[in-house]
Design a protein around this motif. Sequence first.
Motif, short mmCIF file in Angstrom:
data_model
loop_
_atom_site.label_atom_id
_atom_site.label_comp_id
_atom_site.label_asym_id
_atom_site.label_seq_id
_atom_site.Cartn_x
_atom_site.Cartn_y
_atom_site.Cartn_z
N VAL A 154 -64.17 -9.52 20.52
CA VAL A 154 -65.43 -10.22 20.21
C VAL A 154 -66.53 -9.75 21.14
CG1 VAL A 154 -64.36 -12.26 19.17
CG2 VAL A 154 -64.82 -12.22 21.61
N GLU A 155 -67.77 -10.00 20.75
CA GLU A 155 -68.93 -9.49 21.47
C GLU A 155 -68.93 -9.78 22.96
OE1 GLU A 155 -72.81 -9.12 18.72
OE2 GLU A 155 -71.95 -11.13 18.83
N ASP A 156 -68.58 -10.99 23.34
CA ASP A 156 -68.65 -11.33 24.77
C ASP A 156 -67.46 -10.81 25.56
OD1 ASP A 156 -66.57 -13.08 24.15
OD2 ASP A 156 -67.85 -14.85 24.16
N GLY A 157 -66.42 -10.33 24.90
CA GLY A 157 -65.27 -9.73 25.57
C GLY A 157 -64.34 -10.69 26.27
N GLU A 158 -64.58 -12.01 26.11
CA GLU A 158 -63.75 -13.02 26.78
C GLU A 158 -62.30 -13.02 26.32
OE1 GLU A 158 -65.42 -16.87 26.16
OE2 GLU A 158 -67.28 -16.38 27.17
N ASP A 159 -62.05 -12.56 25.11
CA ASP A 159 -60.74 -12.70 24.49
C ASP A 159 -59.69 -11.73 25.04
OD1 ASP A 159 -62.40 -10.70 23.17
OD2 ASP A 159 -60.67 -10.40 21.87
N ALA A 160 -60.08 -10.64 25.65
CA ALA A 160 -59.14 -9.57 26.02
C ALA A 160 -57.99 -10.05 26.90
CB ALA A 160 -59.88 -8.42 26.70
N SER A 161 -58.24 -10.95 27.81
CA SER A 161 -57.20 -11.38 28.74
C SER A 161 -56.26 -12.43 28.14
CB SER A 161 -57.84 -11.94 30.01
OG SER A 161 -58.63 -13.07 29.70
N LYS A 162 -56.60 -12.97 26.99
CA LYS A 162 -55.79 -14.02 26.36
C LYS A 162 -54.57 -13.48 25.63
CE LYS A 162 -59.71 -17.07 25.64
NZ LYS A 162 -60.54 -17.75 24.64
N TYR A 163 -54.57 -12.19 25.32
CA TYR A 163 -53.52 -11.62 24.48
C TYR A 163 -52.69 -10.61 25.26
CZ TYR A 163 -56.31 -14.07 21.20
OH TYR A 163 -56.99 -15.08 20.58
N THR A 164 -51.42 -10.52 24.86
CA THR A 164 -50.50 -9.63 25.56
C THR A 164 -50.19 -8.37 24.77
OG1 THR A 164 -48.62 -10.85 24.65
CG2 THR A 164 -49.44 -11.53 26.82
N SER A 165 -50.48 -8.39 23.47
CA SER A 165 -50.28 -7.19 22.66
C SER A 165 -51.15 -7.24 21.42
CB SER A 165 -48.80 -7.01 22.28
OG SER A 165 -48.32 -8.16 21.63
N GLN A 166 -51.52 -6.05 20.94
CA GLN A 166 -52.39 -5.96 19.76
C GLN A 166 -52.18 -4.64 19.03
OE1 GLN A 166 -56.32 -4.56 22.29
NE2 GLN A 166 -56.41 -6.53 21.36
N VAL A 167 -52.41 -4.70 17.72
CA VAL A 167 -52.43 -3.52 16.86
C VAL A 167 -53.76 -3.58 16.11
CG1 VAL A 167 -51.45 -2.42 14.80
CG2 VAL A 167 -49.94 -3.36 16.53
N ILE A 168 -54.48 -2.47 16.10
CA ILE A 168 -55.76 -2.39 15.38
C ILE A 168 -55.69 -1.18 14.45
CG2 ILE A 168 -58.26 -2.15 15.58
CD1 ILE A 168 -57.92 -3.17 18.54
N VAL A 169 -55.85 -1.43 13.15
CA VAL A 169 -55.80 -0.36 12.16
C VAL A 169 -57.10 -0.38 11.35
CG1 VAL A 169 -54.60 0.57 10.14
CG2 VAL A 169 -53.29 -0.49 11.98
N PRO A 170 -57.88 0.69 11.41
CA PRO A 170 -59.12 0.75 10.62
C PRO A 170 -58.85 0.75 9.12
CG PRO A 170 -59.15 2.38 12.38
CD PRO A 170 -57.74 1.85 12.29
N ILE A 171 -59.76 0.15 8.38
CA ILE A 171 -59.73 0.17 6.92
C ILE A 171 -60.67 1.29 6.48
CG2 ILE A 171 -60.19 -1.12 4.80
CD1 ILE A 171 -59.81 -3.71 6.52
#
Length: 185
Positions: A126-143
Motif C-alpha cells: 500500500v502507498e504508505d508502506g506500513e503493511d510490509a512488516s505485518k506479513y511473513t511471505s508473499q507471492v505477487i503475479v502481474p496480470i
Amino acid sequence: MKATGIVRRIDDLGRVVIPKEIRRTMRIREGDPLEIFTDKDGVVILKKYSPIYELGNFAQEYAEALNHSLKHIACICDKDIFVAVSGTAKKEFIERGISSELEEIINDRKTVVANGSEEGGMYPLVEDGEDASKYTSQVIVPIINMGDSVGAVILLSKDPDVSMGNTEIKVAETTAEFLARQLEQ
C-alpha cells in the motif's frame, strides 16, 4: 465533486490539457485510458479506466475462493488500487492505493516471491508502506492482458511458519491468466 479552480480552453483539435498537478495526484500517465461520463446538466467527468475494476464482483469471488482453498490472504489489484481482497486483511487493502514498489513489480511483469526468512524482506503493497512488516511471505503475479500489465494477483501470509512455494506461485499465475482472459471477453 470538488472544484479545483483551474480553467482550461479546448484547442482547435478538441483537446483539453489536464494540469500536471492533477495528473500526478490522480496517478494519470501518458497513454492511460480515461472513461468519459456526462449528465443532462452539462457535467463531463473523466475517470481513469481500469479493466480489472470492471471485473469487480467476479474478482472478489475469485479472491474469496483463493482464500478458502489456500488459507492465505488473497488480493487482486489494478495499477492504482486494490480491487478485491479476501481474508483477515480486507480493511488494510480494499480501495487503497498501491505502493510504488508494487507498481514497479507490475510494470516489470515478473513473478515475485518473498519469504520472511529470506534476505530483502517483504515488498510494501500500500502507498504508505506500513503493511510490509505485518506479513511473513508473499507471492505477487502481474496480470498481463493483450501485452499490457494491468494489475496483479497477490497471496500473503502472516504465519511465520508458512513459506510461499511452487503451489502458491502456480495458483497465482493461473488466477492472473484466468483474469486476463476474462478481460478479453
